[in-house]
Structure formats: structure tokens, C-alpha cells
Design an enzyme around this catalytic site. Structure first.
Site, mmCIF file in Angstrom:
data_model
loop_
_atom_site.group_PDB
_atom_site.id
_atom_site.type_symbol
_atom_site.label_atom_id
_atom_site.label_comp_id
_atom_site.label_asym_id
_atom_site.label_seq_id
_atom_site.Cartn_x
_atom_site.Cartn_y
_atom_site.Cartn_z
ATOM 1 N N TRP A 317 0.850 -1.201 0.000
ATOM 2 C CA TRP A 317 0.000 0.000 0.000
ATOM 3 C C TRP A 317 0.881 1.246 0.000
ATOM 4 C CZ3 TRP A 317 -0.638 4.294 3.100
ATOM 5 C CH2 TRP A 317 -1.791 5.047 2.868
ATOM 6 N N HIS A 318 2.037 1.169 0.659
ATOM 7 C CA HIS A 318 2.903 2.343 0.793
ATOM 8 C C HIS A 318 3.663 2.680 -0.477
ATOM 9 C CE1 HIS A 318 2.077 1.692 5.048
ATOM 10 N NE2 HIS A 318 2.370 2.967 5.202
#
Lengths: 470, 373
Positions: A317-318
Site C-alpha cells: 500500500w505504501h
């Protein structure tokens, strides 16, 4: 547009507030929506249609679910989530996937070079949580599309979180009280965030950029640790500063968002750290991935699988790069170790050891997070642990340490609740003269910091936006 | 009670914002910044394309920052704050001792490309007497005045590395600059250039190496033409609590010169453009700042000797000395001169000498040198 910029602070936000407070209540959402769309279009004039589309899909889904007898609820939920995730996947991960495929099969599919739409990871998660919550019957579907769009696109939280759930603000979306007290608290909270971002995060971020791109080739052990200390402070003060600004602006507009950070650097274990860091993201994964997979009330092996799934997803997600996946897995492994083995030992640690243990592992985590180039990551870790005969200490360390000592000290103090505790004590004093004195000091400090912050923004030498990968 | 105090603070902060905005809106907008020596962003024109690409909003952002009320004061506030919290370099400039501001020096990246390009240039003209003079900057000559613990990359190592690989004459002025820095000021306090004294002593080295007779210092009339020079480093650091520099001209009245700014078709009879002394960038008084090609003729020289000087701005206060020994001095700045320099030299048959004059900072960043031909 970023919050910490002259156009936002001196034009956009004051004008928005002025109109917002002037118009009658039923137009307040309209003002908010118009300004939010302007805010988004300022930096992303084209991708705004992507956000509108994604929002519309989940809104429509909600309307369909309104009918209690609607049979294909699950199917429609899956369709909506597939659309949301496909958009996120396409815009965020296609080039990464192509690189992986090229590497695995020795082919050379050309990269697409798509720019990542700002905030897509945040608003996609908001709009997905809405669909799931409506499906679960946790919230009633929103009837008014513009109210729903206002919720998704609301500029305080649009580009850097927190991930606000519909259930948190659905009532305030239709009725909220605007009080002078909330306005004041919100304004001061906003200022705290602004000062954290501009005066601390940008400053130590500059130090990190000097050290991490140092062209002398070799870093001493101490310089490497100074660098990663600077990065650790940068990411915390930047991110929590943005959350403070979002929460503060929310309050000024009549919305109460949940807290997103709770002094993560005083955590006593990795498990504790993730209860305090980016809370809206970790609870999102808990409620929409971990628990639906069975959570921890399953066999040990399945539980281990679940934890790995959640943390690989948190990692990626990052950002679309291997180091983020490794970073997520690193935390997955640490949390598993704590859960099944270490916790009983950690409990018996003295406090200082708990903090040292946690901070050490979190810091190593930031090294993984900071470098998407694996060879740079390796050599940086090498410098930190003196592999390769680099010196322990050099004049570069002493020079930059003396230059940044004050800011690092302030950053260290503000990473703990000490300041808050002292402030609360002082504000409880019931003595007119002391009260007045404290008031005068506070006014001078706040105004002074705002003037210094403005001076940084006017000079505008270093004001990075860290979330371009999220 | 406390709530009331918070309200007063909130009002004070809001007032600052509103007041700044109003002052911005109603103040007169400057077009050019003397302090930063650049044009401010004008109000951008709205077009569909610029809006779509995000250029419009980026320009608008610069417009607001450039024209913010009291911009210079704010930049000074930032510098003073950073000094207060212990920073010893600001905007790429070290706040050094004895009133000096010293530009940072980064590890050079293009040495090999520069060596190759200069040697190739020499080979295509190898009948010519060619000299290379790389001038160390203040960071080397005033190293003892840097803030404690600063260990800059060694400029002289870099110079020696280049000199070892160059196939024509090289001139090392570092020792003469260090020696004369005791009695004369070799570098301006607040500007990145060298002083006229430094140029003179380096001219002596050039003469010595080429077995020519220099003009002694005592034959010049040394005239202070400004005592209020606040140069580029002053603007970069925004540290306003420093004493300004003096500018000296070394006047020699035995000769008459003709200075031909070829591209702008202007002919003057002096090296110095005095009206620049009234503005901020006073170093521009030397040969009117940077031009692609200047041809200087010394009407009193009887021989036909001509020289080409390929250079950065450090040469601007150096050229007047050289002009006393050649019939013509052709001054070429490859950053702006885009034609072939070898062709130029071949066309002007009397050119028998070439001098490259750069400081060690710009030699690495100036991409004109790598592509020279």
C-alpha cells in the site's frame, strides 16, 4: 495543493472558511465540495474524473443495497470492490508488475509511465470501506450523491489521510454544530501540524537528503545513524503533521475525525507501535482484511497466513516497489515473533529496554522503507553497522550533528507526551497572574512560529510531499 | 477563562494571515528582484493547455511566493532563525568567520569528460600556444575561516588531477592566492568572485609562465569605485548583518582600448560599465557581465599578437591586464557562444595563443566546456 504552501494558507483556506461561515447551513456542503474539487484539480486537473468515477461506483452500490430484498448484494459488492481495486492497481502498480514480469520471463514489455493520481490510495480505501459497511448493514446508505462526494473528496483528508470512515462522519455530513470553541481548538491544532511539517519535518528531511545522497561515497557509522534518525523524525513529523492539520481543519469545519497517531515512538513493543502509528490504516486492514479472513480465532497456521497477507498488503500500500513489500513482511515477521514467542519475555523487560528494543527495530524498518534501490539499502545498512571498515565517527557527523542538534532535540521531546503533560499542568494553574503570563508567552510563541513558518514558505527552498507514492 | 485566552490567540493568528493576504493584494508588484538578480514570476496567463498540465497552478504558486509582502524581510527572518538554532550553512553558503560568506564546493563529477574535451580541442589546434588556468575558490583560499568541522572536498586535488592529464600548459595560481591573501583580499566577502587583486597576482603567473614582462603593481592607479557591494552570496544566504565589499579598478592610462561587444554591436573605449555600480550586481561593471563574444583591441600595440580567452565570469576582471600585451583579445564565453570556436580561431589567422580561465566550481558545472569544439 499542499497545506504547507502560501496559496493554501493565505488564499485558499481563508477564502473557503469565509464563504463557508457566511452561507446558510444547507449550502455549506456545496461550498465544501466546490473547494474540495478545486483543491484536487489544482494539482491533478485530469485525474479528478477518476476520483469522481470511483466515488460514483460505490455511491450507486449503496443505493442498490437500500432495497432490502435486493438479491445480488454480494455480487454487486464484489463488482464495486473489483472496480475500485482495478483502478488503484492499474494506476499504482502496473509499471511495477511489468518490471516483475520482464524480470521473471526475460521479456521487455515497455513501461506505461502513468503518473500516480494524488490521494488515490486514501480515497479508494475510504470509498471501499463505505461499500463494505453498507453491505454489512453497519451504516445506512447515503441518498444524496453530493453529500457522498463531499465525504470522499473533502480536502482536509483527501490527499494524505487520515482514512476517514463514513460511519465516523455520516451524521456530521448532514448536521453539524459550528462553535467558536471548536473553531479555536481546530485552528490551534492546525497550527501545531503546520509547525511540525515546516519547522521540523522539512528541516530534518533536508539533513536526511544530504546524508542519503552524500557523494563522498562512504559514511561513518555515526553519520549513517544520524541520517536515519533524521528520516525517522521526518516521516513522523511530516505524516502526523498532516494528520494534525486535517483534524484541525475538520474541527474548524465542524467535523470530528479520529486520531491517527498516538506518540508511536514511545511504543513498548512492535505490536504497540502499530497501535500508535497511522491508526486509520492499521484498523482499516484489521477490519476489512484480517478479521474477514478469520483473524486470530483460527488455527495457528491460518492465523500466520492471515498476518502475512495483511502485512504484505500494508507494505505494498505504501508504494509499488520491493522495499515496501519487504518492509511490510519485516513487520509481519516481527509481529508474529512477538505474538507467539517474544511477548512473555518483553513483558519482563525493564522499561528502557522495551523502548530501546522497539525503537531499534522501527529504525531498521525505516532504512528498508527509505531506499527502493536494494544496493543502496545494503550499503546503507553496511555503513550503520560498520561493515566494510568505514570509520566510527568523522567530521561530517560532528558538523551536521552540531548544526541540527537543536531541531533533533525538539523533535525528540515532541515525540513524547512530555510537552503535552507540562502544558496541561500549566493550564490548570488557577492564579490570575500566572495565567496571564502563560497566555502572553503562548501568544508570542504561536505568532513567532507562524511568522518563521511563513518565512520558510516564502523562501520555499525545501518542501517535499512525501505521499506521492501512497 | 482559558478558553477565552485560546480565542485571543486564534484571533491573533488569523489576523496575521488576513493582514498578509491584504498587503499582498494591495501592494505594488515588483517585476525584477535586485536582491535575487532574477525576474519575478509575472501573473500567469490562463490557457487550457497550461491548466491541464498543471503549469498554470505551479506558476500561480510561484507568483504568490515571489510577490509576498516583504519577501526579503521574511527571507532574512528565516536566516536569522536558522542561525539562532545553530546552522552554519544556509542556501549552500557557509557563514564563515571574518565577515566571509563562502560558497559550498561539491565533489566534481565531470573531470574526465572535461579533460577529454580540452585535449581534443588542443589536438585540433595543436600549432597554438594553449594555457589552462583553473582558479581555486574562496573555500580553498579561506579554508581557515570556514565554520569548525567543515571538511570540504579538496579542490586542489581536483585541479591537480585535471592538470596531470592535460596535454598543454597549465597554470597553478593557488600558491600565489594563498600567499597574497595575507596582505590583500583575494575574494570578496559576500560574492563568489575573486577580487581585482587576485586577478592581478594570477596575471603575474600567466606572464611568468609565458616568459612575458608584466606591468608592475605600482604602474596602476588603483581606484576604489564602490564600498557597498553586496554580491551573490549575500543574496543566497540572506544574512544581512555583514559588511559590504569594496570594488577596486586597476587603471592604466598609457594605452587606448576599443571594446567591441560583437553580438550586441556596441563599441566602448573602456573595460568598465560604471552604471552597474549603481545597481546590486556590481561585479557586472567588469566587461558588462557575460557576453558570447567580445573583441578588445589595444591601439598602442605594434605587433600582431592576438589571444583567445575562453572563460567564465572570473575572467572579467582579469582580461584588462592581459589586454596590455596583445593587439587583440577575443573573449569567448561558451555558455552563450554557440558556434565552433576552432573555426573562429582558424578564421582569425593572427591568433597564436589560447587561454582557458575558469574557477574550479564552474568548470565542473558549465556544460559549455564538455561540448566545446
Amino acid at each position: 495543493m499542499v497545506f504547507s504552501s502560501i496559496p493554501f494558507l493565505f488564499f485558499f483556506f481563508p477564502l473557503c472558511l469565509l464563504l463557508y461561515y457566511l452561507v446558510p447551513f444547507k449550502f455549506k456542503n456545496t461550498i465544501l465540495l466546490i473547494f474540495s474539487l478545486l483543491f484536487y484539480a489544482w494539482g491533478e486537473p485530469i485525474y479528478i474524473f477518476l476520483m469522481l468515477f470511483s466515488t460514483f461506483v460505490d455511491y450507486l452500490n449503496g443505493r442498490l443495497f437500500e432495497n432490502k430484498k435486493f438479491k445480488h448484494k454480494k455480487l454487486y459488492l464484489i463488482i464495486a470492490l473489483t472496480i475500485n481495486l482495478s483502478l488503484l492497481g492499474f494506476f499504482k502498480y502496473s509499471d511495477f508488475l511489468i518490471e516483475v514480469i520482464n524480470g521473471l520471463f526475460g521479456v521487455s514489455i515497455p513501461l506505461l509511465h502513468i503518473g500516480l493520481p494524488i490521494g488515490i490510495s486514501f480515497y479508494t480505501f475510504q470509498t471501499m470501506s463505505y461499500s463494505i459497511d453498507v453491505y454489512r448493514g453497519k451504516v445506512k446508505p447515503e441518498k444524496n450523491f453530493f453529500a457522498y462526494l463531499t465525504y470522499i473528496s473533502m480536502f482536509p483528508q483527501l490527499i494524505a489521510g487520515p482514512i476517514v470512515r463514513y460511519e465516523t462522519i455520516n451524521q456530521e455530513l448532514h448536521y453539524r454544530e459550528l462553535t467558536m470553541d471548536n473553531f479555536t481548538t481546530g485552528l490551534l491544532r492546525f497550527m501545531h501540524g503546520l509547525f511540525k511539517k515546516v519547522l521540523i519535518a522539512n528541516n530534518v528531511g533536508y539533513l536526511w537528503s544530504i546524508i542519503s545522497t552524500s557523494t563522498t561515497g562512504e559514511l561513518s557509522v555515526m553519520t549513517a545513524w544520524l541520517g536515519i534518525l533524521a528520516f525517522s523524525f521526518q516521516i513522523y513529523f511530516d505524516f502526523s503533521g498532516y494528520s494534525d492539520m486535517a483534524i484541525g481543519m475538520g474541527k474548524m469545519l465542524g467535523f470530528n475525525y479520529l486520531e491517527n497517531f498516538n506518540y508511536p515512538y514511545i511504543a513498548t513493543s512492535i505490536t504497540d507501535f502499530w497501535r500508535r502509528w497511522h491508526i486509520s490504516l492499521s484498523t482499516w486492514f484489521r477490519d476489512y482484511v484480517y478479521i474477514p479472513l478469520g483473524g486470530s480465532r483460527v488455527k495457528k497456521m491460518i492465523n500466520i497466513r492471515n498476518i502475512f497477507i495483511v502485512w504484505s498488503l500494508t507494505g505494498i500500500w505504501h508504494g509499488a516497489a520491493w522495499n515496501f513489500i519487504i518492509w511490510g513482511m519485516y513487520y509481519g515477521i516481527l509481529l508474529l515473533l512477538e505474538k507467539f514467542i517474544l511477548n512473555k519475555y518483553i513483558e519482563r523487560f525493564p522499561n528502557w529496554l522495551k523502548h530501546t528494543y522497539t525503537l531499534f527495530l522501527v529504525t531498521i524498518g525505516w532504512v528498508i522503507f527509505a531506499f527502493d534501490d536494494m544496493s543502496m539499502l545494503n550499503s546503507y545498512l553496511g555503513f550503520m553497522f560498520g561493515i566494510g571498515m568505514n570509520p566510527l565517527i568523522d567530521s561530517m557527523f560532528l558538523y551536521y550533528f552540531s548544526n541540527y542538534f537543536f531541531i533533533l532535540l525538539i523533535a525528540g521531546i515532541l515525540s513524547t507526551p512530555i510537552y503535552q503533560i507540562i502544558k496541561d499542568r500549566l493550564l490548570k494553574i488557577d492564579n490570575k497572574r500566572t495565567e496571564l503570563l502563560i497566555f502572553i508567552i503562548r501568544t508570542v510563541v504561536y505568532l513567532g512560529l507562524l511568522i518563521i513558518t511563513t518565512s520558510y514558505l516564502v523562501a520555499d527552498t525545501y518542501n517535499p510531499f512525501l505521499y506521492f507514492r501512497f | 477563562m482559558k478558553k477565552r485566552y485560546n480565542k485571543i490567540i486564534a484571533v491573533a493568528l488569523s489576523l496575521f494571515v488576513v493582514l498578509s493576504t491584504c498587503l499582498f493584494l494591495f501592494s505594488e508588484k515588483q517585476i525584477f528582484s535586485e536582491n535575487e538578480n532574477r525576474y519575478f514570476q509575472p501573473f500567469p496567463k490562463l490557457t487550457f493547455n497550461s491548466l491541464k498540465k498543471g503549469e498554470y497552478t505551479a506558476k500561480l504558486q510561484n507568483y504568490v511566493a515571489d510577490h509576498f509582502y516583504n519577501r526579503n524581510q521574511f527571507m532574512n527572518i528565516k536566516t536569522n532563525y536558522e542561525k539562532l538554532i545553530g546552522k552554519k550553512d544556509i542556501g549552500g553558503v557557509y557563514l564563515a568567520q571574518d565577515n566571509y560568506l563562502i560558497e559550498k564546493y561539491e565533489r566534481p563529477l565531470n573531470s574526465d569528460a572535461i579533460i577529454k574535451s580540452l585535449n581534443n580541442f588542443y589536438h585540433s589546434l595543436n600549432y597554438i600556444n594553449m594555457n589552462l588556468m583553473l582558479v581555486p575558490t574562496s573555500i580553498t583560499i579561506n579554508q581557515d575561516k570556514l565554520p569548525k568541522l567543515v571538511k570540504p572536498f579538496n579542490q586542489l586535488d581536483h585541479m591537480n588531477y585535471i592538470y596531470r592529464h592535460i596535454k598543454f600548459n597549465t597554470i597553478d595560481v593557488s600558491q600565489t592566492l594563498i600567499d597574497n591573501n595575507q596582505n590583500y583580499q583575494m575574494f570578496y566577502y559576500l560574492d563568489h568572485h575573486w577580487t581585482t587583486y587576485a586577478a592581478y597576482f594570477s596575471y603575474l603567473e600567466l606572464m611568468k609562465q609565458n616568459l612575458m614582462e608584466p606591468i608592475p603593481l605600482t604602474d596602476f592607479e588603483i581606484k576604489e569605485v564602490s564600498s557597498d557591494f553586496k554580491g551573490t552570496l549575500y543574496s543566497k544566504s540572506n544574512d544581512y548583518n555583514r559588511n559590504p565589499d569594496k570594488i577596486h579598478l586597476f587603471l592604466y592610462d598609457k594605452y587606448n582600448y576599443q571594446v567591441n561587444y560583437v553580438s550586441s554591436k556596441i563599441i566602448k573605449d573602456s573595460f568598465y560599465e560604471m552604471e552597474h555600480l549603481k545597481k546590486k550586481d556590481k561585479y557586472a561593471a567588469f566587461l558588462d557581465n557575460n557576453h558570447p563574444l567580445i573583441v578588445i583591441t589595444n591601439q598602442n600595440i605594434k605587433t600582431n599578437l592576438e589571444i583567445v580567452i575562453i572563460k567564465d565570469s572570473y575572467a572579467n576582471n582579469f582580461i584588462p591586464f592581459v589586454a596590455n600585451h596583445f593587439k587583440k583579445v577575443h573573449v569567448i564565453d561558451p555558455r552563450f557562444y554557440k558556434l565552433s570556436i576552432t573555426d573562429y580561431i582558424k578564421e582569425n589567422k593572427n591568433i597564436k595563443d589560447v587561454l582557458f580561465l575558469y574557477n574550479l566550481n564552474t568548470i565542473d558545472s558549465d556544460n559549455g566546456i564538455v561540448t566545446i569544439n
